[in-house]
Design a protein around this motif. Structure first.
Motif, PDB file in Angstrom:
ATOM      1  N   VAL A 231       0.801  -0.991   0.633  1.00 22.52           N
ATOM      2  CA  VAL A 231       0.244  -0.461  -0.305  1.00 22.52           C
ATOM      3  C   VAL A 231       0.771   1.310   0.374  1.00 22.52           C
ATOM      4  CG1 VAL A 231       0.249  -0.278   2.614  1.00 22.52           C
ATOM      5  CG2 VAL A 231      -1.745   1.165   1.417  1.00 22.52           C
ATOM      6  N   GLU A 232       0.657   2.004  -0.875  1.00 23.36           N
ATOM      7  CA  GLU A 232       1.408   3.389  -0.551  1.00 23.36           C
ATOM      8  C   GLU A 232       0.642   5.049  -0.846  1.00 23.36           C
ATOM      9  OE1 GLU A 232       3.943   6.015  -3.997  1.00 23.36           O
ATOM     10  OE2 GLU A 232       5.042   4.167  -3.510  1.00 23.36           O
ATOM     11  N   ALA A 233       0.710   5.568  -0.058  1.00 18.01           N
ATOM     12  CA  ALA A 233      -0.734   6.913   0.370  1.00 18.01           C
ATOM     13  C   ALA A 233       0.498   7.670  -0.128  1.00 18.01           C
ATOM     14  CB  ALA A 233      -0.893   6.820   1.636  1.00 18.01           C
ATOM     15  N   GLY A 263       3.684   0.306   2.739  1.00 18.66           N
ATOM     16  CA  GLY A 263       3.606   0.181   4.229  1.00 18.66           C
ATOM     17  C   GLY A 263       3.016  -1.405   3.361  1.00 18.66           C
ATOM     18  N   VAL A 264       2.519  -2.778   4.312  1.00 21.17           N
ATOM     19  CA  VAL A 264       1.906  -3.532   3.527  1.00 21.17           C
ATOM     20  C   VAL A 264       0.718  -3.650   4.514  1.00 21.17           C
ATOM     21  CG1 VAL A 264       3.854  -5.405   2.469  1.00 21.17           C
ATOM     22  CG2 VAL A 264       3.204  -5.648   4.643  1.00 21.17           C
ATOM     23  N   VAL A 265      -0.996  -4.174   3.474  1.00 20.22           N
ATOM     24  CA  VAL A 265      -1.272  -4.879   4.426  1.00 20.22           C
ATOM     25  C   VAL A 265      -1.912  -5.931   3.971  1.00 20.22           C
ATOM     26  CG1 VAL A 265      -2.528  -2.690   4.517  1.00 20.22           C
ATOM     27  CG2 VAL A 265      -3.021  -3.608   2.765  1.00 20.22           C
ATOM     28  N   ALA A 266      -3.010  -6.697   4.386  1.00 23.90           N
ATOM     29  CA  ALA A 266      -3.770  -8.232   3.884  1.00 23.90           C
ATOM     30  C   ALA A 266      -4.099  -7.991   2.971  1.00 23.90           C
ATOM     31  CB  ALA A 266      -4.659  -7.853   5.396  1.00 23.90           C
ATOM     32  N   ASP A 267      -4.514  -9.327   2.321  1.00 25.60           N
ATOM     33  CA  ASP A 267      -4.050  -9.222   0.525  1.00 25.60           C
ATOM     34  C   ASP A 267      -6.234  -9.976   1.079  1.00 25.60           C
ATOM     35  OD1 ASP A 267      -5.409  -9.353  -1.760  1.00 25.60           O
ATOM     36  OD2 ASP A 267      -3.957 -11.336  -2.700  1.00 25.60           O
ATOM     37  N   THR A 268      -6.841  -8.751   1.520  1.00 26.26           N
ATOM     38  CA  THR A 268      -8.145  -9.409   1.711  1.00 26.26           C
ATOM     39  C   THR A 268      -9.050  -7.848   1.046  1.00 26.26           C
ATOM     40  OG1 THR A 268      -8.504  -8.476   3.774  1.00 26.26           O
ATOM     41  CG2 THR A 268      -7.652 -10.441   3.876  1.00 26.26           C
ATOM     42  N   PRO A 269     -10.501  -8.374   0.765  1.00 27.51           N
ATOM     43  CA  PRO A 269     -11.041  -7.207   0.839  1.00 27.51           C
ATOM     44  C   PRO A 269     -11.299  -5.807   1.602  1.00 27.51           C
ATOM     45  CG  PRO A 269     -11.966  -8.928  -0.133  1.00 27.51           C
ATOM     46  CD  PRO A 269     -10.782  -9.498   1.104  1.00 27.51           C
ATOM     47  N   PRO A 286      -5.327  11.210   3.059  1.00 27.77           N
ATOM     48  CA  PRO A 286      -4.421  11.520   1.693  1.00 27.77           C
ATOM     49  C   PRO A 286      -4.841  11.653   0.490  1.00 27.77           C
ATOM     50  CG  PRO A 286      -5.069   9.069   2.118  1.00 27.77           C
ATOM     51  CD  PRO A 286      -5.767   9.683   3.638  1.00 27.77           C
ATOM     52  N   ARG A 287      -4.067  12.267  -0.540  1.00 29.80           N
ATOM     53  CA  ARG A 287      -3.850  12.898  -1.776  1.00 29.80           C
ATOM     54  C   ARG A 287      -4.708  11.681  -2.247  1.00 29.80           C
ATOM     55  NH1 ARG A 287      -0.036  16.481  -4.201  1.00 29.80           N
ATOM     56  NH2 ARG A 287       1.136  14.271  -4.088  1.00 29.80           N
ATOM     57  N   THR A 288      -3.831  10.485  -2.214  1.00 25.90           N
ATOM     58  CA  THR A 288      -3.655   9.302  -3.249  1.00 25.90           C
ATOM     59  C   THR A 288      -3.377   8.308  -2.377  1.00 25.90           C
ATOM     60  OG1 THR A 288      -1.749   9.302  -4.031  1.00 25.90           O
ATOM     61  CG2 THR A 288      -2.652  10.053  -5.538  1.00 25.90           C
ATOM     62  N   LEU A 289      -4.167   6.903  -2.590  1.00 19.10           N
ATOM     63  CA  LEU A 289      -3.846   5.522  -1.882  1.00 19.10           C
ATOM     64  C   LEU A 289      -4.256   4.340  -2.908  1.00 19.10           C
ATOM     65  CD1 LEU A 289      -3.644   4.636   1.051  1.00 19.10           C
ATOM     66  CD2 LEU A 289      -6.026   4.373   1.098  1.00 19.10           C
ATOM     67  N   SER A 290      -2.752   4.395  -3.231  1.00 21.24           N
ATOM     68  CA  SER A 290      -3.249   2.633  -4.383  1.00 21.24           C
ATOM     69  C   SER A 290      -2.748   1.351  -3.390  1.00 21.24           C
ATOM     70  CB  SER A 290      -2.140   3.267  -5.307  1.00 21.24           C
ATOM     71  OG  SER A 290      -0.696   3.437  -4.477  1.00 21.24           O
ATOM     72  N   LEU A 291      -3.876   0.558  -4.136  1.00 26.08           N
ATOM     73  CA  LEU A 291      -2.909  -0.695  -3.460  1.00 26.08           C
ATOM     74  C   LEU A 291      -2.379  -1.905  -4.605  1.00 26.08           C
ATOM     75  CD1 LEU A 291      -5.533  -1.945  -1.139  1.00 26.08           C
ATOM     76  CD2 LEU A 291      -3.654  -2.007  -0.042  1.00 26.08           C
ATOM     77  N   ASP A 297      10.667  -2.931  -4.306  1.00 25.22           N
ATOM     78  CA  ASP A 297       9.768  -1.929  -3.588  1.00 25.22           C
ATOM     79  C   ASP A 297      10.270  -2.274  -1.818  1.00 25.22           C
ATOM     80  OD1 ASP A 297       8.260  -2.761  -4.682  1.00 25.22           O
ATOM     81  OD2 ASP A 297       7.262  -0.688  -5.149  1.00 25.22           O
ATOM     82  N   ALA A 298       8.794  -3.359  -2.384  1.00 21.14           N
ATOM     83  CA  ALA A 298       8.544  -3.419  -0.828  1.00 21.14           C
ATOM     84  C   ALA A 298       9.557  -4.332  -0.094  1.00 21.14           C
ATOM     85  CB  ALA A 298       7.403  -4.346  -1.072  1.00 21.14           C
ATOM     86  N   LEU A 299      10.048  -5.121  -0.442  1.00 25.15           N
ATOM     87  CA  LEU A 299      11.197  -6.056  -0.280  1.00 25.15           C
ATOM     88  C   LEU A 299      12.943  -5.521   0.372  1.00 25.15           C
ATOM     89  CD1 LEU A 299      11.327  -9.185  -0.179  1.00 25.15           C
ATOM     90  CD2 LEU A 299      12.592  -9.077  -1.651  1.00 25.15           C
TER      91      LEU A 299
END
Length: 309
Positions: A231-233, A263-269, A286-291, A297-299
């Motif tokens: 996730v990126e905000a 960061g990371v979040v659970a892969d759930t709805p 947030p101005r933007t929020l993407s999953l 990059d996360a690693l």
């Protein structure tokens, strides 16, 4: 047959300053290994050790089974540096003729070798154009071609996508993969994570002079982030201290830009909705929020964050 590059227990530095402190790394033939790490981690020193420009204090660097300090090892290396290492007032073919001679190619074989690498690099149609009249992408291709004229088994590419647009990056990616398919071992030194994901079979993350993590990228990501998404905000202005603490509590940390947190979040709805609700409760908009799927990059962010004192 010995691999194109084998590094074991490498320690190296300058004067009293230790830079590399026990590096182990193997680049097999026919593969691309992406080497990344923070500034100051030792990437440049490692490349210098591979090219025989700095002597190990301990450990070994071997190119095709030969010590990197040996001239025979350096003859098996092709280096395409970050800065375009070409004569700008000469044409592509003229540059390659010069570099072929410098690489020790016999005079009678120079024309055939130059013609061969131009075809392999996809630049034969531009052979008579001067370097200073080429776009960044074509200059990068010519830079790689210059590294190939000595017929190396190890190709070192240092930040090959700097100043290159998206279509040219795709062309470079295809070129790198085709060279690996020919059997070259390729060490890609880069901070361009998207490009690394396009071409690399393996990844090595160098932190504070040692390889903190190495292996097949897909395997490393799957092991580190099972059933998780990145996730990126981003925010219009940097969050205040309380906002940063709230983001950290949700596992979101800033990077080079203090308005972007990831960061990371659970892969759930439900995960995205829960995150948005938590940010709203903390007074954060947030101005933007993407999953997206977790990747290099996360690693990289997780490994380098853990290495911080």
């Amino acid at each position: 047959m010995a691999p194109p590059l084998a590094i074991s227990g490498l320690h190296a530095g300058y004067g009293a300053r230790a830079v590399l402190t026990g590096v182990d790394l193997v680049v097999p033939e026919g593969t691309v290994t992406a080497l990344t790490g923070p500034n100051g981690a030792g990437k440049t020193t490692l490349v210098r050790a591979i090219c025989g420009r700095i002597a190990p204090r301990d450990g070994a660097v071997e190119v095709c089974g030969v010590s990197a300090a040996d001239g025979a090892a350096r003859a098996r290396i092709g280096l395409a540096p970050q800065d375009i290492a070409l004569y700008r007032s000469l044409t592509i073919s003229e540059n390659l003729e010069v570099f072929a001679s410098l690489a020790g190619v016999a005079g009678a074989r120079v024309p055939a070798r130059v013609a061969d690498v131009m075809v392999r690099a996809g630049i034969a149609d531009r052979r008579d154009e001067r370097i200073d009249r080429l776009s960044g992408g074509w200059q990068r291709r010519a830079n790689v071609a210059a590294a190939l004229v000595g017929n190396p088994r190890l190709l070192v590419l240092d930040e090959p996508t700097v100043g290159v647009d998206a279509p040219a990056r795709a062309d470079l990616a295809a070129l790198v993969r085709s060279l690996a398919a020919e059997g070259l071992g390729i060490l890609l030194v880069t901070h361009d994570f998207a490009f690394a994901e396009m071409v690399a079979d393996r990844v090595a993350i160098l932190v504070a002079g040692t390889v903190a993590l190495e292996g097949p990228l897909a395997t490393l990501v799957a092991a580190r982030f099972p059933h998780q998404r990145r996730v990126e905000a981003t925010f219009a202005v940097p969050p205040d201290r309380a906002g940063r603490q709230a983001l950290a509590a949700r596992g979101l940390h800033d990077g080079a830009d203090d308005t972007a947190f990831s960061g990371v979040v659970a892969d759930t709805p439900e995960a995205a909705g829960d995150l948005i609700a938590a940010l709203k409760a903390a007074g954060l908009a947030p101005r933007t929020l993407s999953l997206q799927a977790a990747g290099l990059d996360a690693l990289y962010a997780a490994v380098t964050r853990e290495a911080q004192p």
